[in-house]
Structure formats: structure tokens, C-alpha cells
Design a protein around this motif. Structure first.
Motif, PDB file in Angstrom:
ATOM      1  N   HIS A   9      -4.593   6.516  -2.666  1.00  0.00           N
ATOM      2  CA  HIS A   9      -3.522   5.255  -2.578  1.00  0.00           C
ATOM      3  C   HIS A   9      -3.548   4.212  -3.417  1.00  0.00           C
ATOM      4  N   HIS A  57      -2.935  -0.102  -4.087  1.00  0.00           N
ATOM      5  CA  HIS A  57      -2.433  -1.230  -3.650  1.00  0.00           C
ATOM      6  C   HIS A  57      -1.753  -2.282  -4.890  1.00  0.00           C
ATOM      7  N   CYS A  92       0.515   5.467  -0.187  1.00  0.00           N
ATOM      8  CA  CYS A  92      -0.527   6.402  -0.031  1.00  0.00           C
ATOM      9  C   CYS A  92       0.228   7.829  -0.562  1.00  0.00           C
ATOM     10  N   THR A 144       0.877  -1.094  -0.169  1.00  0.00           N
ATOM     11  CA  THR A 144       0.112  -0.085   0.038  1.00  0.00           C
ATOM     12  C   THR A 144       1.113   1.205   0.037  1.00  0.00           C
TER      13      THR A 144
END
Length: 128
Positions: A66, A68, A24, A22
Motif C-alpha cells: 500500500h 500513503h 492499497c 492510503t
């Protein structure tokens, strides 16, 4: 003072691992990554990394502030350096301002959990 995250190669990563990453944006709560040009630059850079075998890209999911990724990394590659380079390139090409660090979770070594396994397929389909 912010706590630094440990991105050294853990035991599982020494043999190659699949990581859930992840990353951000610096400014949270704004749509920065789901714009057409930005999303294209992020996906193109991820595709180039995959084609050049810097990582094995299994999933890239853009959220407004963000992203993933589900990536396979061999045991020789520094995950921290790989993500740092990806963030640096996409900051230049797409104008994204990233937060200083990233979050990762190593699922299992790639030798134990191949892409063709039913477990991997279920996780990937749940994220699609």
C-alpha cells in the motif's frame, strides 16, 4: 457486500484541504510497490501531478502492499477523481493492481494550516 466509502467533498474540502491518503494493492501481504521500477513509476506520476498542480504533494510513502500520501487539493478538484486517475495511470505504467477504493482523512483546510506551519513540519518529520 462491501460498504462504499463516501468521497464526496466534505465541508472542509470545499476550501481546499490537506488529505492523508492510503491506497492499497488488490493482493495484500506481497511486496508489490517497493520494487525499483514500480516505485519509480509511482513517484514519477506523483511528481508530474505535483508539477501540473493537480495536487500539492507533501509526502509519498511506499509500503510493500500500500502507499500513503499527504496531499493538498484545492476546493475545485474532486479527490475521488484525482485518486482514480492516479490509480489508472500507475496500473498501466507500473502494472499495479489496486483495490477498488481508497481511504482519506482531511486534516484541515489549506487556508488555516499552511505548509510552513510548525504543526505541519512536525507531522511531516514524524512520517519521514
Amino acid at each position: 457486500m462491501r460498504k462504499r466509502l463516501d468521497h464526496t467533498t466534505h465541508f472542509v474540502g470545499r476550501f481546499g484541504a490537506i488529505y492523508f491518503i492510503t491506497i492499497c494493492c488488490q493482493q495484500r501481504g506481497l511486496n508489490q510497490l517497493c520494487r525499483d521500477e514500480t516505485a519509480a513509476a509511482l513517484a514519477n506520476t506523483a511528481r508530474i501531478y505535483h508539477e501540473r498542480a493537480r495536487w500539492n504533494l507533501n509526502l509519498l510513502l511506499h509500503m510493500p502492499d500500500h502507499l500513503h500520501a499527504l496531499i493538498g487539493v484545492d476546493g475545485q478538484t474532486s479527490l475521488a477523481q484525482l485518486i482514480r486517475d492516479y490509480k489508472r495511470i500507475t496500473a498501466k505504467t507500473a502494472g499495479v493492481r489496486w483495490q477498488r477504493n481508497f481511504f482519506d482523512h482531511a486534516f484541515v483546510t489549506m487556508k488555516v494550516w499552511p505548509r510552513s506551519s510548525p504543526t505541519f513540519a512536525r507531522i511531516r518529520s514524524a512520517l519521514d
